[in-house]
Write a protein that holds these residues in place. Structure first.
Motif, PDB file in Angstrom:
ATOM      1  N   SER A 454      -6.706 -40.327  -1.049  1.00  0.00           N
ATOM      2  CA  SER A 454      -6.481 -38.918  -1.248  1.00  0.00           C
ATOM      3  C   SER A 454      -6.569 -38.259  -0.022  1.00  0.00           C
ATOM      4  CB  SER A 454      -7.354 -38.334  -2.337  1.00  0.00           C
ATOM      5  OG  SER A 454      -7.398 -38.993  -3.675  1.00  0.00           O
ATOM      6  N   TRP A 455      -7.607 -38.703   0.668  1.00  0.00           N
ATOM      7  CA  TRP A 455      -7.705 -37.832   2.059  1.00  0.00           C
ATOM      8  C   TRP A 455      -6.582 -38.320   3.077  1.00  0.00           C
ATOM      9  CZ3 TRP A 455     -11.904 -35.260   4.685  1.00  0.00           C
ATOM     10  CH2 TRP A 455     -12.766 -34.751   3.754  1.00  0.00           C
ATOM     11  N   HIS A 456      -6.013 -39.613   2.834  1.00  0.00           N
ATOM     12  CA  HIS A 456      -5.099 -40.191   3.821  1.00  0.00           C
ATOM     13  C   HIS A 456      -3.789 -39.444   3.304  1.00  0.00           C
ATOM     14  CE1 HIS A 456      -1.680 -43.104   5.149  1.00  0.00           C
ATOM     15  NE2 HIS A 456      -2.293 -43.012   6.064  1.00  0.00           N
ATOM     16  N   GLY A 457      -3.438 -39.161   2.154  1.00  0.00           N
ATOM     17  CA  GLY A 457      -2.248 -38.766   1.451  1.00  0.00           C
ATOM     18  C   GLY A 457      -2.100 -37.267   1.669  1.00  0.00           C
ATOM     19  N   GLY A 458      -3.416 -36.554   1.731  1.00  0.00           N
ATOM     20  CA  GLY A 458      -3.566 -35.113   2.179  1.00  0.00           C
ATOM     21  C   GLY A 458      -3.146 -34.934   3.646  1.00  0.00           C
ATOM     22  N   CYS A 459      -3.715 -35.730   4.363  1.00  0.00           N
ATOM     23  CA  CYS A 459      -3.298 -35.536   6.021  1.00  0.00           C
ATOM     24  C   CYS A 459      -1.886 -35.730   6.045  1.00  0.00           C
ATOM     25  CB  CYS A 459      -4.074 -36.640   6.700  1.00  0.00           C
ATOM     26  SG  CYS A 459      -6.000 -36.359   6.792  1.00  0.00           S
ATOM     27  N   LEU A 460      -1.163 -36.612   5.472  1.00  0.00           N
ATOM     28  CA  LEU A 460       0.167 -36.730   5.747  1.00  0.00           C
ATOM     29  C   LEU A 460       0.911 -35.563   5.130  1.00  0.00           C
ATOM     30  CD1 LEU A 460       0.603 -40.596   4.694  1.00  0.00           C
ATOM     31  CD2 LEU A 460       0.719 -39.724   6.806  1.00  0.00           C
ATOM     32  N   ALA A 461       0.497 -34.989   3.983  1.00  0.00           N
ATOM     33  CA  ALA A 461       1.166 -33.828   3.482  1.00  0.00           C
ATOM     34  C   ALA A 461       0.927 -32.587   4.406  1.00  0.00           C
ATOM     35  CB  ALA A 461       0.541 -33.692   2.316  1.00  0.00           C
ATOM     36  N   LEU A 462      -0.210 -32.346   5.062  1.00  0.00           N
ATOM     37  CA  LEU A 462      -0.439 -31.413   5.957  1.00  0.00           C
ATOM     38  C   LEU A 462       0.577 -31.555   7.127  1.00  0.00           C
ATOM     39  CD1 LEU A 462      -4.250 -30.808   5.513  1.00  0.00           C
ATOM     40  CD2 LEU A 462      -2.406 -29.266   4.878  1.00  0.00           C
ATOM     41  N   ALA A 463       0.677 -32.875   7.653  1.00  0.00           N
ATOM     42  CA  ALA A 463       1.389 -33.023   8.763  1.00  0.00           C
ATOM     43  C   ALA A 463       2.864 -32.431   8.343  1.00  0.00           C
ATOM     44  CB  ALA A 463       1.214 -34.303   9.239  1.00  0.00           C
ATOM     45  N   GLU A 464       3.379 -32.998   7.283  1.00  0.00           N
ATOM     46  CA  GLU A 464       4.629 -32.732   6.908  1.00  0.00           C
ATOM     47  C   GLU A 464       4.865 -31.167   6.690  1.00  0.00           C
ATOM     48  OE1 GLU A 464       7.691 -34.557   6.387  1.00  0.00           O
ATOM     49  OE2 GLU A 464       6.470 -35.946   7.489  1.00  0.00           O
ATOM     50  N   ALA A 507      -5.469 -37.608  13.240  1.00  0.00           N
ATOM     51  CA  ALA A 507      -4.778 -37.166  14.625  1.00  0.00           C
ATOM     52  C   ALA A 507      -3.338 -37.125  14.494  1.00  0.00           C
ATOM     53  CB  ALA A 507      -5.113 -38.707  15.128  1.00  0.00           C
ATOM     54  N   TYR A 508      -2.523 -37.509  13.521  1.00  0.00           N
ATOM     55  CA  TYR A 508      -1.232 -37.524  13.592  1.00  0.00           C
ATOM     56  C   TYR A 508      -0.980 -35.672  13.092  1.00  0.00           C
ATOM     57  CZ  TYR A 508       3.318 -37.054  10.999  1.00  0.00           C
ATOM     58  OH  TYR A 508       4.673 -36.882  10.692  1.00  0.00           O
ATOM     59  N   VAL A 509      -1.863 -35.361  12.074  1.00  0.00           N
ATOM     60  CA  VAL A 509      -1.599 -33.769  11.950  1.00  0.00           C
ATOM     61  C   VAL A 509      -2.037 -32.886  13.037  1.00  0.00           C
ATOM     62  CG1 VAL A 509      -2.838 -31.912  10.413  1.00  0.00           C
ATOM     63  CG2 VAL A 509      -2.551 -34.312   9.720  1.00  0.00           C
ATOM     64  N   CYS A 510      -2.985 -33.503  13.812  1.00  0.00           N
ATOM     65  CA  CYS A 510      -3.100 -32.632  15.145  1.00  0.00           C
ATOM     66  C   CYS A 510      -1.815 -32.737  16.301  1.00  0.00           C
ATOM     67  CB  CYS A 510      -4.392 -33.092  15.894  1.00  0.00           C
ATOM     68  SG  CYS A 510      -5.928 -32.785  14.878  1.00  0.00           S
ATOM     69  N   TRP A 511      -1.454 -33.812  16.272  1.00  0.00           N
ATOM     70  CA  TRP A 511      -0.313 -34.098  16.793  1.00  0.00           C
ATOM     71  C   TRP A 511       1.046 -32.930  16.317  1.00  0.00           C
ATOM     72  CZ3 TRP A 511       4.597 -35.954  15.716  1.00  0.00           C
ATOM     73  CH2 TRP A 511       5.641 -36.290  16.820  1.00  0.00           C
ATOM     74  N   ALA A 512       1.117 -33.167  15.125  1.00  0.00           N
ATOM     75  CA  ALA A 512       1.904 -32.183  14.436  1.00  0.00           C
ATOM     76  C   ALA A 512       2.008 -30.639  14.645  1.00  0.00           C
ATOM     77  CB  ALA A 512       2.335 -32.377  12.987  1.00  0.00           C
ATOM     78  N   PHE A 513       0.596 -30.299  14.676  1.00  0.00           N
ATOM     79  CA  PHE A 513       0.281 -28.907  15.003  1.00  0.00           C
ATOM     80  C   PHE A 513       0.709 -28.631  16.546  1.00  0.00           C
ATOM     81  CE2 PHE A 513      -3.610 -28.018  12.277  1.00  0.00           C
ATOM     82  CZ  PHE A 513      -2.632 -28.080  11.001  1.00  0.00           C
TER      83      PHE A 513
END
Length: 1251
Positions: A454-464, A507-513
């Motif tokens: 769930s944490w992994h999926g949530g991070c991917l969703a936030l990045a999108e 880290a991918y979310v931070c990159w997307a930010f």
């Protein structure tokens, strides 16, 4: 003057114009055709590919089948860089497709022959599809309207052909032909005419109605339905073709028919492999159709498809198949997109374009124009409310979003990733209020009760959401703390932990930010995220997480700009520097910590998360990293870090107390090195840590070993720091280290040895009583029955300082000499104890003879004489330690240590010789190192340089190299020094471990009597060993040496070698370790027709070998030894000399041996000897002797009868009692053979086979 000036300026003007022209040419080159720019990467292979293609095109077919494999192998290298091939696609694809098009028109007449032409061409085209993607390739397919029927006909022929390539290594083209034809059709079905007007079969079919589906379309649909059940790539391409065909305006009836068929398939209860692939194909096709078709067409079938998806997602098939769940999620999100009208939400965040000059300039915020003040497009609230009222949200949308949110919790990454993209796409068509609700649902995935998925999926969703501008800056206060938690997500599960994928996604979310938001909106966020990103980048256990965090930080620094020390940190924490965990902890992190704002977060991370990590190596690194950070603020570590660490050394958690003990010791040492003086109270608390651990009995149970390691390192650190210790504490620390020295774990022993060295140096010098007691204790332990105690004590004596050793130096040296010898009792033997004794003895000699400031030149002569007479002798004997146990040649550890010991003791003696000879020419100092000792020293090391172990050969060669070319010490009396220097040059990088390099050099020493016996005794072990490459290298080196020079010189070398071999047979009598390879070496030499010159030395050599074999083979049970001996006897029996009769007599005795294989081998060799040597038996009896020898079926285990033995002896003129004496035993004796003898015999047989 003006003219002159103008003339001078003219060349400058010309140069400027030339430079300008050159720049223009470079720009033209840069903007030239893509083919020219990329040719430098593909030019060499392109010439080959072009020639192969020209051959195919000119012949209209593939003439040479290997050309297809050549093109495939070239293209496969570009799998990850398909863009390099794209400029050549038109040149490759167009002519090949023209061949397929032209040949397809001939399918009616000779279909099988045409298919065999088309298949290899399709293999080439499909290879390009796998490298560059189908979208790039199909652009160059022919697409005339008339080609549609040709392509369908070709597909029909391919479809009717059964594949025969499933069990073949290379493809025969059936699959590739189908794939290429389906791709061709996906272009052709887009013709801008009604397909019924293209289908020529309709003209002949009078029953075809206006609303009927064209036969051509029915054929395509039939083929595609079949391929949707395939497990190969045809399934995906069929879905693509259906999405292009069924979404045409004239395909309404066909579309409805296909949806009805899919409804039947999805509701089928059949549970089979074929049905599973059919489900996958149908879902993939529906997803492709929902992506391509118009919204109006899909709204009618949407309820049916959604119902099927809902039911199927709850079935067992979906539970078992991640791929099916992925397609379900993909189709669900596209259904959601169909439900919602396409719109660009006015509320979404739109970042303005940032410029590099703006980012890197200081104070850029002051120079911004008013147009840059806002970063997002915001509309008045009343306009948003109006949009919310106008938008009609379907009821099923809530169900769709719920399915996507459940997909974010899926156990497989591919499903979570598809769901995250679905959340982003659907949210982009919602109102701001509904999008906020979706965001709230996504944030619920980060609750403590949720799993890592769930944490992994949530991070991917936030990045999108961030990438699409759907996560507004006003949500940062909610989102950023969650991302920080995700960056540190690590959940312990048994002996490991999970969470690296979550940290990577965070880290991918931070990159997307960094890519999505303007720097004004990101300023506060970056201040929050930067320390955590660098913590993950420096201290994470996994390299992918470290690199991902560093990439995110780099992206934010590059795009947001004006971040303090950002560029400097990016240069420090780059992709390569973070590849090593040790480098990340001890170099990268320490370098970053010097910048403001990072020291305290780094220390807290190490203190609270890393010194208690489940990975032992990470705890050790964390302790060292903490110590490396002390230099930046020592007072903080004294007042805060030490106060936290000391209580944790008694923690109930093993990981915490181990890490805290290590960290406390390292920090105390670092503070001492920084010159920081601790208070008396702090000294007392630090000194009490080890006694407290002892009192709590924390060495017992699980984790006791690593606590002993940590305590040893802690004692070493506080001893180096000179922490004040009471007498009782000193005694406790010494007792602790004594116990650790006797531990069987070598790591604990080595740590304890280092600690003893520091403790004694800091606290025991000057205390004669304690020093004497300590030495007496370790001397006593050298003879302890416990081998671990002997190992530790030998090492401990080696690290004691001169001040302690000088009182009992003679006892220490003699006791260590005794400990180097192989123990008399086999039960007490231990190679590691002897190795440590050799190391300890060497260290003691170095310590006792090192120059001292108080008395620089007054070495005790008796010590030097003892080193020469006892120590050197013991170390030379240690070179003969060939002990073996279940671990292999454990004696090699002792021999390696002895080589190093001999080298160092040689320097000790030669330094004294050199010093005395300079001061006084009439002294007797040369007696400390004489020619005899030099001869034994070099001979012993040279012998190790030709033996079978690579590591020992390298060690010996490098030791010789250092002895010959030492900068400060000249070793005298080395025999034939010039030749040695020629063979062992003073060059670095020589690979002495490689036998083909080292052995040919060392073999040259066979020509010198002082070295020949040692070299030969080592060489036979290499030549007669089991390792094939070593055998070949050593034997070829020996043959090369024997074949060099003139005939007289060759005979001289051969004679010397015979003497050396006979010396080995006598010296190592009954020593199977040497005798067996020696006999194999003799056998190999006889195979090469050596010793056939009938010289006097060969006859004496034969006699010596036969006499030795009579002793060695008697009652032997070693198969390899017996076999080699029998072959040698056969060779010697073949020589026309008196010794041949004796050899033949011994050979015949093996016809009655207990081993059938030996009896068979003896019979074979006896027959060969009779053929070669006619003097063994008179001519009239030879045939009968051969008959007797060959009559028994030796392979079946048969033996000679008593009458055959008697007849054989009579025919050969030999006495029966002499030849077959080994069988004169009673049956009772034979029956009393123990099982161990049989096992030993079988073991020898297995060993000889190389197992």
């Amino acid at each position: 003057m003006a003219a002159a000036t103008e003339d001078q300026m003219q060349p400058e003007k010309i140069e400027i114009e030339l430079d300008a022209m050159k720049v223009e040419e470079e720009e033209d080159d840069e903007h030239d055709s893509k083919e020219r720019v990329l040719q430098r990467y593909f030019l060499q292979e392109w010439n080959l590919v072009k020639s192969l293609l020209d051959d195919i095109v000119s012949n209209g077919r593939v003439v040479v089948p290997s050309s297809v494999q050549k093109i495939q192998s070239i293209m496969d290298k570009y799998q990850e860089q398909g863009q390099l091939v794209e400029p050549y696609l038109e040149t490759i694809v167009s002519p090949l497709m023209q061949i397929i098009r032209s040949k397809s028109s001939e399918l009616d007449t000779r279909s099988d022959e045409i298919l065999e032409i088309i298949k290899p061409i399709c293999i080439i085209i499909y290879t390009l599809v796998t490298v560059c993607g189908y979208k790039s390739v199909i652009k160059f397919f022919p697409h005339q309207v008339s080609d549609l029927e040709l392509a369908v006909l070709l597909l029909e022929k391919c479809h009717s052909t059964s594949s025969v390539s499933s069990l073949r290594q290379e493809s025969t083209g059936e699959m590739e032909a189908k794939c290429v034809t389906l791709l061709w059709l996906s272009i052709l079905v887009l013709v801008p005419f009604d397909i019924s007007s293209v289908d020529t079969s309709i003209a002949e079919d009078k029953s075809f109605g206006v609303g009927d589906i064209a036969p051509l379309v029915l054929k395509i649909l039939g083929f595609c339905k079949d391929y949707l059940s395939s497990s190969g790539p045809m399934r995906r391409i069929s879905g693509l073709l259906l999405s292009k065909l069924l979404t045409r305006p004239d395909m309404g009836k066909a579309f409805t028919s296909f949806i009805e068929w899919t409804d039947e398939v999805l509701n089928s209860k059949e549970d089979s492999v074929v049905n599973h692939f059919r489900l996958l194909g149908v879902m993939e096709a529906l997803a492709a159709i929902f992506k391509t078709a118009s919204r109006k067409l899909l709204l009618d079938v949407l309820p049916t498809v959604l119902n099927n998806v809902t039911v199927l997602s709850k079935s067992n098939a979906a539970t078992r198949s991640p791929l099916l769940r992925k397609y379900l999620i993909k189709l669900t999100q596209r259904i959601g997109l169909v439900c919602l009208p396409h719109r660009l939400p006015s509320w979404r965040y739109v970042a303005r374009t940032a410029f590099l000059s703006e980012n890197i300039s200081t104070g850029s915020t002051q120079r911004l124009t008013p147009d840059h003040a806002g970063a997002s497009v915001s509309q008045p609230e009343n306009l948003d409310d109006q949009e919310d009222e106008d938008m009609d949200v379907p009821e099923i949308l809530e169900e769709i979003i719920e399915m996507l949110l459940s997909g974010l919790r899926d156990t497989d990454t591919v499903v979570r990733w598809s769901a995250a993209k679905g959340i982003g796409r659907v949210s982009s068509r919602l109102t701001s209020v509904l999008s906020e609700e979706v965001l709230s649902s996504v944030l619920e995935l980060f609750s403590p009760g949720e799993g890592d998925g769930s944490w992994h999926g949530g991070c991917l969703a936030l990045a999108e959401l961030a990438r699409r501008g759907l996560l507004l800056p006003r949500s940062f206060p909610q989102v950023v703390p969650i991302i920080v938690k995700a960056l540190h997500y690590d959940v312990r599960r048994g002996p490991h932990s999970v969470g690296s994928h979550v940290r990577d996604a965070a880290a991918y979310v931070c990159w997307a930010f960094g890519r999505a938001y303007y720097h004004k909106d990101m300023k506060n966020v970056l201040d929050q995220l930067a320390p955590d990103l660098l913590i993950v980048g420096s201290f994470d256990r996994e390299v992918n997480c470290r690199r991902a965090a560093a990439a995110a930080f780099q992206e934010n620094v590059g795009r947001q700009g004006n971040y303090p020390h950002g560029i400097d940190i990016v240069n420090i924490a780059d992709y390569f520097s973070l590849s090593s965990r040790v480098n990340s902890y001890l170099q990268v992190a320490v370098s970053i910590a010097q910048y403001e704002g990072y020291l305290y977060p780094f220390v807290d991370e190490l203190l609270y998360n890393k010194i208690c990590h489940w990975d032992k190596s990470l705890r050790e690194l964390a302790a060292k990293a903490l110590a490396a950070l002390v230099k930046y603020e020592p007072e903080y570590f004294v007042k805060y870090v030490l106060e936290k660490l000391i209580p944790c050394t008694l923690s109930a958690d093993l990981c915490m107390r181990h890490g805290a003990t290590l960290a406390a010791g390292e920090v105390v040492l670092a503070l001492h090195q920084c010159g920081n003086v601790l208070s008396a109270d702090t000294h007392k608390r630090i000194a009490g840590i080890v006694p407290a651990i002892e009192k709590a009995r924390l060495y017992r149970g699980k984790g006791g070993e690593i606590m002993r390691l940590a305590v040893s390192r802690f004692i070493e650190c506080i001893s180096s720091s000179h922490v004040t210790l009471s007498e009782r504490t000193e005694r406790i620390l010494l007792d602790t280290l004594t116990v650790n020295l006797g531990h069987p774990n070598s790591q604990i022993q080595n740590a304890a040895v280092s600690a003893v060295q520091q403790l004694v140096q800091s606290y025991l010098i000057g205390n004669d009583k304690k020093a004497a007691d300590l030495i007496s204790k370790h001397l006593k332990h050298l003879t302890d029955p416990n081998v671990a105690v002997r190992r530790g004590s030998a090492l401990a004596l080696g690290v004691l300082p001169y001040e302690l050793l000088i009182a009992k130096w003679k006892d220490v040296v003699l006791k260590l000499c005794s400990a180097c010898m192989i123990e008399a009792n086999p039960e007490d033997r231990d190679a590691e104890a002897r190795m440590n004794a050799v190391k300890g003895l060497t260290s003691v000699c170095e310590t006792l003879t090192q120059p001292r400031a108080s008395d620089p030149g007054n070495d005790d002569p008796s010590l030097l004489i003892l080193i020469k007479t006892e120590v050197m002798d013991i170390l030379l004997k240690a070179l003969d330690d060939y002990s073996v146990d279940n671990r292999g040649d454990v004696g090699s550890w002792v021999r390696e240590a002895a080589i190093h010991g001999l080298e160092k003791c040689t320097y000790i003696l030669c330094k004294k010789v050199g010093t005395n000879s300079e001061g006084d020419g009439n002294n007797d100092s040369y007696s400390l190192f004489d020619s005899n000792l030099a001869n034994r020293l070099i001979g012993g090391i040279v012998k190790q340089g030709v033996e079978k172990m690579d590591k020992l050969r390298e060690t010996a060669a490098k030791a010789l190299q250092r002895i010959l070319y030492h900068e400060t010490v000249t070793v005298p009396f080395i025999p034939y020094r010039e030749k040695l220097e020629e063979l062992i040059p003073n060059q670095e990088g020589l690979r002495w471990a490689v036998p083909t390099l080292s052995l040919p050099r060392f073999v040259q020493l066979l020509g010198f009597p002082c070295y020949s016996k040692g070299v030969m005794s080592g060489l036979v072990i290499s030549t007669g060993g089991l390792q094939k490459s070593l055998k070949e290298a050593s034997f070829s080196a020996l043959l090369q040496y024997l074949g060099e020079g003139e005939a007289n010189e060759q005979r001289s070398r051969e004679s010397a070698m015979c003497d050396d071999i006979l010396w080995i047979l006598e010296e190592y009598k009954k020593c199977d370790r040497v005798i067996v390879p020696c006999l194999k070496t003799i056998e190999e030499l006889l195979d090469e027709k050596m010793f056939l010159n009938q010289e006097a030395y060969t006859l004496s050599f034969y006699k010596g070998v036969v006499d030795s074999l009579a002793i060695e083979l008697r009652a032997s049970k070693i198969f390899a030894k017996l076999e080699a001996g029998v072959v040698i006897l056969g060779y010697i029996a073949s020589v026309s000399e008196p010794i041949s009769k004796q050899a033949f007599s011994q050979l015949l005795s093996f016809l009655a041996h207990r081993y059938p294989k030996i009896r068979e081998k003896a019979a074979e060799e006896a027959c060969l000897a009779l053929v070669r040597n006619k003097t063994l038996v008179t001519e009239d009896k030879i045939e009968r002797v051969k008959d007797i020898i060959t009559t028994p079926c030796w392979e079946a285990g048969m033996e000679l009868t008593q009458s055959q033995k008697l007849e054989l002896c009579e025919l050969t003129g030999l006495e029966h009692g002499v030849v077959f004496r080994t069988r004169n035993r009673t049956v009772a004796v034979a029956r009393t053979m123990t099982a161990s003898d049989e096992n030993a015999s079988y073991s020898a047989l297995v060993d000889s086979s190389g197992f």
